[in-house]
Write a protein that holds these residues in place. Structure first.
Motif, PDB file in Angstrom:
ATOM      1  N   UNK A   6      50.969  13.301  39.210  1.00 31.61           N
ATOM      2  CA  UNK A   6      50.112  14.303  39.534  1.00 31.61           C
ATOM      3  C   UNK A   6      49.757  15.186  38.201  1.00 31.61           C
ATOM      4  N   UNK A   7      48.652  15.367  37.705  1.00 36.12           N
ATOM      5  CA  UNK A   7      48.270  16.085  36.439  1.00 36.12           C
ATOM      6  C   UNK A   7      48.105  17.515  36.847  1.00 36.12           C
ATOM      7  N   UNK A   8      49.113  18.383  36.415  1.00 33.11           N
ATOM      8  CA  UNK A   8      48.939  19.832  37.090  1.00 33.11           C
ATOM      9  C   UNK A   8      48.021  20.723  35.967  1.00 33.11           C
ATOM     10  N   UNK A 242      65.659  25.260  37.048  1.00 30.43           N
ATOM     11  CA  UNK A 242      65.822  23.918  37.848  1.00 30.43           C
ATOM     12  C   UNK A 242      64.611  22.984  37.691  1.00 30.43           C
ATOM     13  N   UNK A 243      64.958  21.705  37.943  1.00 32.04           N
ATOM     14  CA  UNK A 243      63.732  20.835  37.534  1.00 32.04           C
ATOM     15  C   UNK A 243      62.786  20.964  38.627  1.00 32.04           C
ATOM     16  N   UNK A 244      62.908  21.376  39.962  1.00 31.78           N
ATOM     17  CA  UNK A 244      62.007  21.477  40.964  1.00 31.78           C
ATOM     18  C   UNK A 244      61.235  22.707  40.597  1.00 31.78           C
ATOM     19  N   UNK A 245      61.154  23.422  39.685  1.00 31.48           N
ATOM     20  CA  UNK A 245      60.229  24.496  39.451  1.00 31.48           C
ATOM     21  C   UNK A 245      59.161  24.126  38.156  1.00 31.48           C
ATOM     22  N   UNK A 246      59.365  22.783  37.681  1.00 31.22           N
ATOM     23  CA  UNK A 246      58.568  22.222  36.624  1.00 31.22           C
ATOM     24  C   UNK A 246      57.534  21.408  36.869  1.00 31.22           C
ATOM     25  N   UNK A 247      56.376  21.147  36.370  1.00 28.28           N
ATOM     26  CA  UNK A 247      55.149  20.245  36.712  1.00 28.28           C
ATOM     27  C   UNK A 247      54.686  19.855  35.532  1.00 28.28           C
ATOM     28  N   UNK A 248      54.187  18.556  35.395  1.00 30.93           N
ATOM     29  CA  UNK A 248      53.709  17.691  34.241  1.00 30.93           C
ATOM     30  C   UNK A 248      52.113  18.056  34.316  1.00 30.93           C
ATOM     31  N   UNK A 249      51.594  18.466  33.227  1.00 33.38           N
ATOM     32  CA  UNK A 249      50.141  18.600  32.932  1.00 33.38           C
ATOM     33  C   UNK A 249      49.826  17.966  31.554  1.00 33.38           C
ATOM     34  N   UNK A 286      56.864  17.937  42.644  1.00 28.70           N
ATOM     35  CA  UNK A 286      56.838  19.468  42.551  1.00 28.70           C
ATOM     36  C   UNK A 286      55.484  19.727  42.786  1.00 28.70           C
ATOM     37  N   UNK A 287      54.508  19.122  42.025  1.00 30.14           N
ATOM     38  CA  UNK A 287      53.048  19.476  42.310  1.00 30.14           C
ATOM     39  C   UNK A 287      52.501  19.083  43.650  1.00 30.14           C
ATOM     40  N   UNK A 288      52.889  18.039  44.222  1.00 29.87           N
ATOM     41  CA  UNK A 288      52.480  17.829  45.767  1.00 29.87           C
ATOM     42  C   UNK A 288      52.899  18.895  46.370  1.00 29.87           C
ATOM     43  N   UNK A 289      54.324  19.258  46.429  1.00 30.50           N
ATOM     44  CA  UNK A 289      54.618  20.255  47.317  1.00 30.50           C
ATOM     45  C   UNK A 289      53.911  21.869  47.016  1.00 30.50           C
TER      46      UNK A 289
END
Length: 307
Positions: A6-8, A242-249, A286-289
């Protein structure tokens, strides 16, 4: 490829025709724009009509196996609300879109209410553009706070790009504390190559705040592919929040004047500094969630003629 990407952080427009800091920004031709006093290559040169359309982006997404994208906004592209509503209606499974108000003048609270009534589920603030010569607009001023409370009550997501370092972090932290149910995405990975960038990353310690990496390849452009410094920065940020707080864009399309769209995430896939689980989280889970994407397509890999 088994992971969902997912591109955030991306952008769309049909034409640039606006003014920022009293300087014009206009679409020219061959992917170029007049940008605040100089001609810049805003798009790849083969996009000769200057249109940064959803259909061209979808072609890039399908090729790169990117399932969906978050389309944000910036004043330098002009306000694109009408076009983005059309895009969201036509491609609801592929695009999540942000609305943009004219935050540089009073009256944006009413504009935000109107955008939400039209169907926008998120509002973008290019806060780095609010340090105006005629007077700075603070994120914690009365009209902003009224808008944030309204957004919180209606489940509207906030995306914000901050000025370098900790210039605006105290203001945003007050907003986050005042509106604990307001979901917030901070862009440009905290302006990672600038001093005090970790001040922005630390805001993701709050449960309702995420960080996205739109523009990280631009910020590490001097280093270039495979962007080892960017990978190290992602590792450092993950160590803090935490990695769960980061999203790729990607910051598409501006970044693909220097690299291909696929290269804007491929350096993560190829890195040996991140585990496969960390890559899955950063590149899509992460972005899906956070955004609630559903019914995502499964995109096949298409071999290149050069293979």
């Amino acid at each position: 490829m088994n992971r969902t990407i997912i591109d955030a952080h991306s952008h769309l427009w049909l034409r640039q025709d606006t003014t920022v800091d009293n300087m014009p920004i206009r679409t020219l031709g061959n992917g170029r724009s007049l940008f605040m006093g100089e001609v810049r290559q805003m798009l790849p040169p083969f996009m000769i009509d200057g249109k940064n359309s959803a259909e061209v982006f979808l072609s890039n997404m399908d090729y790169a196996q990117v399932a969906a994208a978050v389309v944000t906004q910036e004043f330098i592209d002009g306000i694109q609300n009408d076009y983005l509503l059309e895009v969201a209606a036509e491609y609801p499974e592929r695009f999540f879109v942000y609305g943009l108000c004219e935050f540089r003048r009073p009256g944006y609270f009413v504009q935000a209410q109107q955008l939400i009534a039209q169907g926008f589920k998120a509002i973008k603030i290019p806060a780095q553009r609010l340090l105006l010569k005629e007077g700075r607009i603070f994120l914690n001023c009365d009209e902003m706070m009224r808008m944030f409370h309204y957004m919180e009550e209606h489940g509207i997501i906030l995306s914000v790009d901050l000025a370098d370092g900790d210039t605006q972090t105290a203001e945003l932290e007050e907003v986050i504390q005042e509106c604990p149910a307001l979901k917030v995405a901070i862009g440009h990975f905290g302006m990672v190559t600038r001093p005090d960038w970790l001040a922005q990353i630390r805001l993701a310690r709050y449960p309702n705040v995420m960080i996205e990496s739109g523009g990280i390849t631009w910020l590490f452009n001097d280093e270039f592919y495979p962007f080892d410094g960017a990978v190290r920065a992602i590792r450092e940020a993950a160590g803090l929040v935490g990695m769960e707080k980061l999203m790729w864009g990607s910051d598409y399309p501006r970044t693909i004047t220097a690299i291909t769209y696929k290269m804007s995430y491929d350096f993560i896939v190829r890195s040996k500094e991140l585990s496969e689980q960390e890559k899955d989280r950063f590149l899509g889970e992460n972005a899906i969630a956070f955004y609630g994407f559903r019914d995502l397509p499964v995109l096949p890999y298409i071999k290149n003629m050069s293979e």
